[in-house]
Design a protein around this motif. Structure first.
Motif, PDB file in Angstrom:
ATOM      1  N   LEU A 185       6.331  20.552  -9.352  1.00 26.50           N
ATOM      2  CA  LEU A 185       6.412  20.315  -7.908  1.00 26.50           C
ATOM      3  C   LEU A 185       5.076  20.618  -7.240  1.00 26.50           C
ATOM      4  O   LEU A 185       4.655  19.909  -6.325  1.00 26.50           O
ATOM      5  CB  LEU A 185       7.530  21.147  -7.289  1.00 26.50           C
ATOM      6  N   LEU A 186       4.399  21.679  -7.704  1.00 25.68           N
ATOM      7  CA  LEU A 186       3.089  21.997  -7.129  1.00 25.68           C
ATOM      8  C   LEU A 186       2.109  20.859  -7.385  1.00 25.68           C
ATOM      9  O   LEU A 186       1.372  20.438  -6.491  1.00 25.68           O
ATOM     10  CB  LEU A 186       2.557  23.303  -7.714  1.00 25.68           C
ATOM     11  N   LEU A 187       2.105  20.382  -8.633  1.00 27.67           N
ATOM     12  CA  LEU A 187       1.207  19.269  -8.936  1.00 27.67           C
ATOM     13  C   LEU A 187       1.561  18.059  -8.084  1.00 27.67           C
ATOM     14  O   LEU A 187       0.700  17.352  -7.571  1.00 27.67           O
ATOM     15  CB  LEU A 187       1.287  18.902 -10.421  1.00 27.67           C
ATOM     16  N   PHE A 188       2.853  17.857  -7.924  1.00 29.52           N
ATOM     17  CA  PHE A 188       3.305  16.686  -7.167  1.00 29.52           C
ATOM     18  C   PHE A 188       2.863  16.760  -5.707  1.00 29.52           C
ATOM     19  O   PHE A 188       2.621  15.736  -5.072  1.00 29.52           O
ATOM     20  CB  PHE A 188       4.827  16.565  -7.280  1.00 29.52           C
ATOM     21  N   CYS A 189       2.738  17.998  -5.179  1.00 26.84           N
ATOM     22  CA  CYS A 189       2.208  18.164  -3.818  1.00 26.84           C
ATOM     23  C   CYS A 189       0.894  17.414  -3.670  1.00 26.84           C
ATOM     24  O   CYS A 189       0.655  16.719  -2.677  1.00 26.84           O
ATOM     25  CB  CYS A 189       1.906  19.635  -3.526  1.00 26.84           C
ATOM     26  N   GLY A 190       0.022  17.606  -4.676  1.00 23.43           N
ATOM     27  CA  GLY A 190      -1.263  16.919  -4.636  1.00 23.43           C
ATOM     28  C   GLY A 190      -1.072  15.417  -4.594  1.00 23.43           C
ATOM     29  O   GLY A 190      -1.724  14.715  -3.820  1.00 23.43           O
ATOM     30  N   ALA A 191      -0.149  14.937  -5.424  1.00 26.34           N
ATOM     31  CA  ALA A 191       0.079  13.497  -5.468  1.00 26.34           C
ATOM     32  C   ALA A 191       0.600  12.985  -4.136  1.00 26.34           C
ATOM     33  O   ALA A 191       0.223  11.907  -3.670  1.00 26.34           O
ATOM     34  CB  ALA A 191       1.068  13.170  -6.585  1.00 26.34           C
ATOM     35  N   VAL A 192       1.458  13.764  -3.495  1.00 25.06           N
ATOM     36  CA  VAL A 192       2.010  13.361  -2.205  1.00 25.06           C
ATOM     37  C   VAL A 192       0.883  13.188  -1.185  1.00 25.06           C
ATOM     38  O   VAL A 192       0.852  12.238  -0.415  1.00 25.06           O
ATOM     39  CB  VAL A 192       3.038  14.399  -1.712  1.00 25.06           C
ATOM     40  N   GLY A 193      -0.072  14.124  -1.227  1.00 24.60           N
ATOM     41  CA  GLY A 193      -1.194  14.019  -0.296  1.00 24.60           C
ATOM     42  C   GLY A 193      -2.064  12.821  -0.602  1.00 24.60           C
ATOM     43  O   GLY A 193      -2.331  11.995   0.262  1.00 24.60           O
ATOM     44  N   LYS A 194      -2.490  12.734  -1.836  1.00 21.95           N
ATOM     45  CA  LYS A 194      -3.471  11.690  -2.178  1.00 21.95           C
ATOM     46  C   LYS A 194      -2.857  10.311  -2.111  1.00 21.95           C
ATOM     47  O   LYS A 194      -3.504   9.358  -1.707  1.00 21.95           O
ATOM     48  CB  LYS A 194      -4.030  11.970  -3.569  1.00 21.95           C
ATOM     49  N   SER A 195      -1.603  10.185  -2.518  1.00 19.15           N
ATOM     50  CA  SER A 195      -0.988   8.868  -2.518  1.00 19.15           C
ATOM     51  C   SER A 195      -0.203   8.602  -1.243  1.00 19.15           C
ATOM     52  O   SER A 195       0.603   7.686  -1.194  1.00 19.15           O
ATOM     53  CB  SER A 195      -0.072   8.709  -3.730  1.00 19.15           C
ATOM     54  N   ALA A 196      -0.430   9.423  -0.246  1.00 14.59           N
ATOM     55  CA  ALA A 196       0.122   9.178   1.084  1.00 14.59           C
ATOM     56  C   ALA A 196       1.628   8.986   1.073  1.00 14.59           C
ATOM     57  O   ALA A 196       2.151   8.028   1.633  1.00 14.59           O
ATOM     58  CB  ALA A 196      -0.545   7.977   1.731  1.00 14.59           C
ATOM     59  N   GLN A 197       2.343   9.881   0.402  1.00 16.54           N
ATOM     60  CA  GLN A 197       3.799   9.815   0.453  1.00 16.54           C
ATOM     61  C   GLN A 197       4.302  10.688   1.589  1.00 16.54           C
ATOM     62  O   GLN A 197       3.570  11.541   2.103  1.00 16.54           O
ATOM     63  CB  GLN A 197       4.367  10.311  -0.881  1.00 16.54           C
ATOM     64  N   MET A 198       5.566  10.491   1.944  1.00 15.04           N
ATOM     65  CA  MET A 198       6.161  11.364   2.949  1.00 15.04           C
ATOM     66  C   MET A 198       6.115  12.803   2.441  1.00 15.04           C
ATOM     67  O   MET A 198       6.367  13.020   1.271  1.00 15.04           O
ATOM     68  CB  MET A 198       7.613  10.974   3.143  1.00 15.04           C
ATOM     69  N   PRO A 199       5.831  13.803   3.201  1.00 12.46           N
ATOM     70  CA  PRO A 199       5.520  13.748   4.637  1.00 12.46           C
ATOM     71  C   PRO A 199       4.017  13.780   4.918  1.00 12.46           C
ATOM     72  O   PRO A 199       3.627  14.022   6.041  1.00 12.46           O
ATOM     73  CB  PRO A 199       6.163  15.045   5.137  1.00 12.46           C
ATOM     74  N   LEU A 200       3.199  13.535   3.912  1.00 20.01           N
ATOM     75  CA  LEU A 200       1.750  13.598   4.136  1.00 20.01           C
ATOM     76  C   LEU A 200       1.136  12.196   4.224  1.00 20.01           C
ATOM     77  O   LEU A 200      -0.034  12.012   3.940  1.00 20.01           O
ATOM     78  CB  LEU A 200       1.070  14.383   3.009  1.00 20.01           C
ATOM     79  N   HIS A 201       1.944  11.213   4.641  1.00 18.16           N
ATOM     80  CA  HIS A 201       1.436   9.842   4.654  1.00 18.16           C
ATOM     81  C   HIS A 201       0.564   9.552   5.860  1.00 18.16           C
ATOM     82  O   HIS A 201      -0.059   8.516   5.937  1.00 18.16           O
ATOM     83  CB  HIS A 201       2.620   8.891   4.692  1.00 18.16           C
ATOM     84  N   VAL A 202       0.511  10.501   6.809  1.00 15.34           N
ATOM     85  CA  VAL A 202      -0.047  10.177   8.128  1.00 15.34           C
ATOM     86  C   VAL A 202      -1.511   9.770   8.098  1.00 15.34           C
ATOM     87  O   VAL A 202      -1.990   9.135   9.022  1.00 15.34           O
ATOM     88  CB  VAL A 202       0.114  11.358   9.093  1.00 15.34           C
ATOM     89  N   TRP A 203      -2.232  10.163   7.061  1.00 15.86           N
ATOM     90  CA  TRP A 203      -3.667   9.881   7.103  1.00 15.86           C
ATOM     91  C   TRP A 203      -3.986   8.444   6.742  1.00 15.86           C
ATOM     92  O   TRP A 203      -4.971   7.892   7.208  1.00 15.86           O
ATOM     93  CB  TRP A 203      -4.433  10.826   6.180  1.00 15.86           C
ATOM     94  N   LEU A 204      -3.150   7.822   5.909  1.00 16.73           N
ATOM     95  CA  LEU A 204      -3.541   6.518   5.364  1.00 16.73           C
ATOM     96  C   LEU A 204      -3.662   5.427   6.433  1.00 16.73           C
ATOM     97  O   LEU A 204      -4.664   4.727   6.468  1.00 16.73           O
ATOM     98  CB  LEU A 204      -2.593   6.104   4.239  1.00 16.73           C
ATOM     99  N   PRO A 205      -2.668   5.264   7.307  1.00 17.79           N
ATOM    100  CA  PRO A 205      -2.849   4.233   8.336  1.00 17.79           C
ATOM    101  C   PRO A 205      -4.094   4.468   9.195  1.00 17.79           C
ATOM    102  O   PRO A 205      -4.806   3.521   9.517  1.00 17.79           O
ATOM    103  CB  PRO A 205      -1.575   4.360   9.171  1.00 17.79           C
TER     104      PRO A 205
END
Lengths: 639, 100, 515
Positions: A224-244
């Motif tokens: 899950l910790l590693l996946f946090c990074g993926a969520v950020g970099k791949s702009a998944q919810m809830p860290l998707h806000v930067w990509l648009p």
């Protein structure tokens, strides 16, 4: 040596361009950058051939950090997964570099642009070629850095500067988890080397870790910790806000970084760590659900946006969701396959939109476009190809990979069925907004200014030729993975990747596969039909629909108010606390109060005490006399 | 023969007058003279004891005291004059440069 | 004498390094003419740097022992010796000090016009004092250097500083003095309990009762925590940094702050292991507060120099966190991060000094769009920004990562909390960068404005180049620097683990023993 050169060539291009670009190279920057990245591409192809011949390369170059038992080296691992990524990254980069020659022509920061792009390619190659977690982290952060530079490329615009900063900081939130994950991996396995970690993955099953008094499954926490990074970099919810917001960057950047390559780093990383994720049901489900929900969430926002690049950006977020969905249900190769096809058609969409924006002199609002079909036939044609591909029309790349994902989701039990429904619904929306984009941009009447209309023209060759190449990719890339239903042993990419990613589990019947395939084709057609109805046949309809569902429309148009929510709950409180509470009160009043208070107290006491010193001779004399008397009195009476 | 106690009483009276003068008078010159008076009262008692104990030490000490008193008077008056030039007063309660 | 290696070179290399600046300062007394004085000072600092290089090349990395040791009787009746030497913990600071001193002379070339001779004398004596602190192996000598270096620093701030300089100088002086005096008391106590000797190595080898350790630890802690500075003893730092001239800020950030943490490593941990173990938790808490607190204050800061000063509080929080993690990664990361912080923050203060010479304002709001006006400057600044944030490939990453790793290994919760500082760090540094360099430039500083700014000159590039090179060198090949400390740190921790109470020892029992 050959393999080391793959990332080094772009690095060299970066160094030369950034040091000498300003004064010497100037608008010749592409003479250095393009050969460098093309060279990388050729070497990558040769590396791919080596891997195809059965050689997996794992070489350590030197020890990077050594401290006690903590050791980590700089080294490369080129296996099947990396080989595919190398091809994707270098081929698309090369095309986009060439495209940029035309697109960025005349920009003041021309040399800078190529320098950053080269640095990005270097970082991305380091990311995919790393043979340990820390080097992966190096590439991970470095692509974030390049993304920051390139989003903020036109830094005199406040919006661009803000967007660059936002991208980096939002990513930091993900990296926070990722970094902790890396540390925890080392503490668990005693190494950060992929080979060692994945080799020993089985031995830690069942171990727990105590967090604030509760025991959690160790592997799950790591994943899950590693996946946090993926969520950020791949702009998944809830860290998707930067990509648009990242669309503030020049369009080639959006295509290269924010569609085709960097944002897929998260997908790559999760696929790379599949031996760990396979051991944790919870983590896998999280990945799948985050992916599925993001897919539909982003798609709904994409329905109503008017900025051409933002529509594609939300489409990217949504497609990345698909990839995670695939990973989460254990179909790693399907996820990577989609990554690979997506890279082509999404780069094509972005570069195509770049071509449009270029022709309209930096107009990005689709409401001011329309009827471009007759002015820009090549761009129109490639747009159609890309759209057919992304919507999953049989015969084009997107069909094969998307269908594979939906089918795998369908096989994944109850959760899987639910996610399949989400995915299919998202596919409907994908089809709708993609066609909506085409209809608004290329059909109907031109709605821009007269001035713009006068200058409408097809883009030069240097822009259209890369588009054509990408179009070829968007059509044929999918034939690497034909589903068994259509061709026996057709899934060559899955077979190729299986040494790294394994085989997806679960087998369905032909009928089920047929059903999934048919439904996804159906929704694709339905999306086209609705879009056609609304934007070609009956151009008044969209406004009426929007009126009818006003609150819902506003919710979508404002992107579910996520940015506002973060602003209200995180950004502003932190700034306010920093300013008012910590700096204004605690630091200035309490600590400084104590620090200045002690001397002030002593000072106040002294001010009182010094009044004893009247300066009058007689007072001193009196004190002396009384003192003498006291001493005498003591001598006489007390002894 | 005058008994010792008389000398001591004389000395004590002189000393007390000196102390009173030092504390109570405002004129700096008089204050100064009061100091001299105290010194001399001490001299008297020193000489008296010297005679009483049949020892010359006390009388030798008196010479020292007189010498020091002379030096002190010289310096003190010099300061007084220097001060008076800057600040034309010799009233002690108007001189409070050392006030804290 | 089994734990020292007498000077392996055939000349007293350490003495030369330490006292060459003093000789230079004396020489300056007889010189006239500002440019002559500047050149002489530059030569002296360069010579000091060159003389200190054999220390790096001839250093024996395989041993933990004190090297290049010189020992002579000084005041035999009090058991005081002239005893100096270095090991893997101190050697990098010698290097850092001699390097930064050169840069300080260079950066003051134009900035200091008033009383140049006195300024350079102060600078040289300061250098000697700092070097002395790192080499002294006798408490008497150590304390002399420790206090001696305060005076030139006090003068640097108080004479050549900004408008609030006197307040800042006095605050700096009093703050550090209060701490130092308590340490002096501790030293005196050690002298009498340790058998009338002031030999640091001999005193470190002794075992002290827990109660004594406890109070001595606190006495030393007072001196070191102020110097680091740890929260809540940090408020002198922003004032001192803000008011000091550029060279003063650089030295302050680059070397002076390191002395506190160096003191922890050299004295607190080896001498008071049991007390150290007792204080791990409080220090962890203070460090984490410092990290987050410093970063939050930066977010609200309006003054350029103050911002960097508060960021030092945050970064030094990492250092103490690493050191008190008491495992190899943490301690090595802590030492490396001290060097890194010296390089990065030193360079940032140099940069600010350079831009201040052009704009004469430290107010962040007055800047904007400087990337177009001074592109090379902006380029170097972004490197420093990202090094400060701890981007992989820069030195900041290596230090921060090792520290977080060590802290996480020791106490997971604090590792996690400290890691949030990394996010905040990115927040304020990027905000700062955006405010200064991005968006549109204001009218004042453009080519046709009232104060047109020019880009970096040759002297300034030369000043910054070594630091930039070090950032990447350490970032990509930290072993060059980590290699020096391995043996010493291993030994330090080995001794610590041997002599400290077993961890199972009941905390309450220990406290009862103390009070």
């Amino acid at each position: 040596m050959k393999y080391t050169l793959i990332p080094l060539l772009p690095l060299l291009s970066f160094i030369i361009n950034i040091l000498f670009g300003r004064n010497f190279i100037k608008d010749k920057a592409h003479w250095i950058a393009v050969p460098a990245v093309a060279g990388s591409f050729i070497l990558a192809v040769s590396a791919f051939m080596d891997v195809l011949a059965g050689n997996v390369i794992n070489l350590n170059i030197y020890n990077w950090i050594v401290s006690g038992d903590f050791q980590v080296s700089i080294g490369f691992l080129i296996d099947q997964l990396t080989a595919i990524m190398l091809i994707v990254v270098t081929s698309i980069s090369t095309l986009i570099f060439i495209y940029s020659i035309g697109y960025m022509h005349g920009d003041g920061g021309y040399y800078r642009f190529f320098a950053y792009l080269s640095l990005f390619v270097f970082s991305m190659l380091m990311l995919v070629m790393a043979n340990n977690f820390l080097l992966l982290y190096f590439g991970w952060e470095a692509v974030g850095l390049c993304s920051y530079f390139l989003i903020g490329f036109w830094f005199h615009k406040k919006s661009a500067a803000d967007a660059g900063k936002k991208a980096f900081i939002v990513n930091r939130f993900g990296d926070f988890g990722f970094g902790l994950g890396v540390i925890l991996v080392f503490l668990t396995f005693g190494s950060l080397d992929y080979a060692q970690v994945f080799g020993n993955a089985g031995s830690v099953v069942g171990q727990t870790i105590n967090i604030l008094g509760t025991d959690y499954d160790l592997i799950t926490v790591i994943c899950l910790l590693l996946f946090c990074g993926a969520v950020g970099k791949s702009a998944q919810m809830p860290l998707h806000v930067w990509l648009p917001d990242a669309m503030e960057g020049p369009t080639p950047v959006s295509a290269l970084i924010h569609a085709a390559t960097m944002v897929t780093a998260g997908v790559f990383m999760v696929a790379r760590c599949n031996p760990l994720f396979n051991l944790s049901h919870t983590a896998m489900n999280t990945v799948a659900v985050v992916g599925g929900v993001t897919a539909i969430f982003a798609a709904t926002i994409g329905l109503v946006q008017n900025d051409i690049k933002r529509v594609i950006a939300y489409s990217t977020v949504s497609q990345l969701g698909y990839m995670f969905l695939a990973l989460g249900v254990g179909a790693y190769s399907a996820g990577i396959f989609h990554l690979y096809t997506h890279a082509y058609f999404k780069a094509l969409l972005f570069l195509g939109s770049g071509s449009v924006i270029h022709a309209l002199h930096d107009e990005q609002n689709m409401q001011k476009m329309g009827g471009l079909k007759k002015y820009m036939p090549v761009t129109y044609a490639v747009f159609i190809i890309a759209t057919l591909s992304i919507t999953g029309i049989p015969g084009l790349a997107g069909f094969f990979s998307k269908d594979e994902i939906l089918y795998r989701a369908y096989l994944g039990g109850d959760t899987g069925k639910f996610l399949w429904l989400l995915g299919t619904a998202a596919a409907l929306m994908t089809s709708f907004y993609s066609w909506r984009l085409i209809f608004m941009t290329f059909h109907g009447k031109f709605r821009g200014t007269h001035e713009q209309e006068h200058h409408l023209h097809e883009s030069p060759k240097v822009i259209t030729v890369p588009l054509m190449f990408l179009a070829v990719g968007a059509i044929f890339a999918g034939y690497a993975g034909i589903p068994p239903l259509l061709m026996e042993h057709g899934d060559r990419i899955g077979e190729f990747l299986s040494p790294v990613l394994g085989h997806p589990h679960g087998e369905g019947t032909h009928a089920e596969e047929m059903m999934v395939m048919a439904s996804s084709v159906l929704v694709a057609l339905a999306g086209w039909f609705i879009a056609h109805k609304m934007y070609v046949k009956n151009p008044e309809l969209p406004r009426k629909v929007a009126e009818m569902f006003k609150p819902f429309y506003n919710l979508l148009f404002n992107k579910y108010y996520v940015d506002e929510l973060y602003g209200k709950t995180i950004v502003q409180p932190v700034l306010k606390i920093s300013d008012k509470v910590i700096l204004g009160f605690f630091d200035a009043k309490i600590i400084e109060g104590i620090v200045n208070g002690v001397p002030n107290l002593i000072g106040a006491f002294s001010r009182k005490f010094r009044q004893v010193q009247t300066g009058l001779l007689s007072n001193y004399g009196l004190a002396m006399a009384l003192g003498a008397l006291a001493i005498i009195g003591y001598m006489i009476f007390m002894r | 023969m005058v008994p010792l106690s008389w000398y001591i009483i004389l000395s004590a009276v002189m000393f007390s007058i000196g102390v009173f003068g030092f504390l109570a008078r405002r004129n700096l010159i008089i204050v100064f003279m009061s100091v001299e008076l105290m010194l001399n009262s001490v001299n008297i008692s020193l000489v008296a004891f010297s005679h009483y104990l049949q020892s010359m030490r006390g009388q030798i000490l008196v010479f020292f005291v007189i010498t020091v008193a002379a030096a002190e008077a010289a310096i003190g008056l010099a300061i007084l004059i220097a001060f008076y030039r800057n600040n034309p007063t010799i009233k002690v309660d108007e001189i409070n440069l050392l006030k804290g | 004498m089994e734990n020292i290696i007498l000077n392996q070179l055939n000349y007293p290399v350490l003495t030369c390094t330490v006292f060459l600046p003093v000789a230079g300062a004396l020489l300056l007394l007889f010189l006239r003419g500002d440019s002559l004085i500047r050149f002489t000072t530059l030569l002296v600092t360069l010579a000091t740097f060159v003389i200190s290089l054999p220390l790096l090349t001839d250093f024996d990395k395989t041993t933990y022992k004190m090297q290049f040791v010189e020992k002579h009787e000084w005041i035999p009746s009090w058991g005081i010796n002239y005893f100096i030497g270095i090991d893997g913990i101190s050697i990098l600071f010698i290097f850092l000090t001699t390097l930064l001193s050169i840069l300080c002379v260079l950066v003051s070339w134009k900035a200091i016009e008033n009383k140049a001779k006195e300024f350079h004398i102060a600078l040289l004596t300061l250098e000697a004092g700092m070097l002395g602190v790192f080499v002294a192996l006798d408490f008497f000598l150590f304390y002399i250097f420790w206090e001696a270096m305060l005076i030139p620093m006090f003068l640097l701030i108080g004479v050549w500083g900004g408008p609030q300089r006197v307040y800042a100088a006095i605050k700096f002086f009093l703050y550090t003095l209060v701490g130092s005096v308590l340490m002096l008391v501790g030293i005196v106590v050690l002298y009498f309990t340790g058998g009338n000797t002031l030999d640091i190595l001999a005193l470190s080898a002794l075992q002290y009762p827990l109660k004594l350790q406890f109070w001595l630890f606190l006495a030393f802690f007072a001196a070191f925590a102020v110097k680091v500075p740890m929260f809540p003893f940090h408020t002198w730092l922003p004032d001192a940094h803000t008011e000091a001239p550029t060279a003063g800020s650089v030295i302050l950030a680059g070397v002076l702050l390191k002395m506190g943490a160096y003191g922890f490593l050299r004295f607190s941990i080896p001498m008071f292991p049991d007390a150290t173990r007792l204080f791990v938790k409080p220090v962890f808490i203070l460090s984490v507060i410092g990290i987050i607190y410093g970063a939050l204050v930066c977010l609200a800061q309006k003054d350029l120099k103050r911002l960097i000063a508060y960021s030092s509080v945050s970064h030094m929080g990492f250092v103490t966190l690493g050191i008190f993690a008491l495992n190899i990664q943490g301690v090595e990361g802590g030492i490396l991060q001290m060097v890194n912080h010296g390089i990065i923050t030193g360079a940032l203060f140099l940069m600010i000094g350079i831009i201040y010479e052009r704009t004469h304002t430290r107010e962040i709001a007055a800047y904007g769009g400087f990337a177009t006006l001074v592109p090379w400057y902006a380029g170097l600044f972004i490197i420093l920004t990202f090094a400060s944030i701890g981007l992989p490939g820069t030195n900041g990453f290596i230090g921060e990562f090792l520290i977080l790793f060590g802290a996480f290994k020791a106490q997971k919760l604090y590792g996690v909390l400290a890691a949030t500082g990394v996010i905040l760090g990115a927040g304020y540094m990027l905000w700062l960068y955006q405010k200064i360099f991005w968006e549109r430039p204001g009218p004042d500083y453009g080519p046709s404005g009232r104060h047109p700014v020019r880009d970096l000159g040759l002297r300034e590039v030369v000043t910054l180049a070594p630091l930039i090179a070090l950032i990447f060198w350490i970032g990509f090949y930290p072993e060059v620097f980590l290699g020096y400390m391995h043996s010493s740190v291993e030994r330090l921790l080995q001794d610590f683990n041997l002599s400290a109470y077993a961890e199972s020892q009941n905390l309450m029992a220990q406290l009862r023993e103390i009070f």
